[in-house]
Enzyme design. Structure first.
Site, short mmCIF file in Angstrom:
data_model
loop_
_atom_site.label_atom_id
_atom_site.label_comp_id
_atom_site.label_asym_id
_atom_site.label_seq_id
_atom_site.Cartn_x
_atom_site.Cartn_y
_atom_site.Cartn_z
N GLU A 1 -4.03 4.04 -5.42
CA GLU A 1 -5.41 4.22 -4.96
C GLU A 1 -6.41 3.89 -6.07
O GLU A 1 -7.46 3.28 -5.82
CB GLU A 1 -5.63 5.65 -4.45
CG GLU A 1 -6.97 5.87 -3.80
CD GLU A 1 -7.17 5.07 -2.53
OE1 GLU A 1 -8.18 4.32 -2.44
OE2 GLU A 1 -6.33 5.18 -1.63
N LEU B 1 -19.91 -12.10 1.70
CA LEU B 1 -18.61 -12.22 2.33
C LEU B 1 -17.94 -13.51 1.87
O LEU B 1 -18.54 -14.59 1.92
CB LEU B 1 -18.75 -12.23 3.85
CG LEU B 1 -19.29 -10.94 4.48
CD1 LEU B 1 -19.43 -11.11 5.99
CD2 LEU B 1 -18.41 -9.76 4.16
N ALA C 1 11.99 12.72 4.80
CA ALA C 1 13.42 12.86 4.57
C ALA C 1 13.73 14.22 3.94
O ALA C 1 14.73 14.88 4.31
CB ALA C 1 13.93 11.73 3.68
N ALA C 2 12.89 14.67 3.03
CA ALA C 2 13.10 15.97 2.39
C ALA C 2 12.95 17.10 3.42
O ALA C 2 13.73 18.06 3.42
CB ALA C 2 12.14 16.16 1.23
#
Length: 126
Positions: A73, A90, A118-119
């Protein structure tokens, strides 16, 4: 031609680099709502990782996936800021750069969701 800002060495360089990093984290937190949301996700999920993980490797994987999400991020925000600094016009290359950076965040989110899913599956159904 040498960069006049690159002359620092030793402890002075480390201290200044740390200050720049803290400024970057502050800027991301105050200026990027997605980063802010992900920081709070990590704050809330950190205790859950210690409950969910059965050993240090699982806890590290759970927390590492969240940290990776924050890192991606930050890179995405940096790319967006650099593109916006150049021009708000643009342009196909600007769009491509922003879309690719956004895709990286999306993949990090999928990885994070997969690891946590999954955990949870292992913890609740086995």
């Amino acid at each position: 031609m040498s960069n006049p800002h690159k002359g620092r060495t030793g402890l002075d360089r480390i201290l200044r680099a740390t200050g720049y990093s803290m400024a970057g984290l502050r800027a991301a937190y105050t200026g990027e709502s997605a980063f802010r949301q992900e920081v709070w996700l990590m704050v809330v999920a950190t205790p859950a990782a210690f409950w969910l993980g059965r050993n240090w490797v699982e806890v590290a994987l759970l927390l590492g996936s969240l940290l990776l999400l924050l890192i991606v991020e930050l890179l995405n925000s940096g790319i967006e800021a650099a593109i916006d600094r150049i021009s708000f016009e643009l342009h196909e290359l600007s769009k491509r750069a922003k879309d690719i950076a956004s895709a990286a965040v999306f993949l990090a989110l999928l990885l994070c969701a997969g690891i946590w899913g999954a955990a949870l599956w292992q913890r609740l159904l086995t």
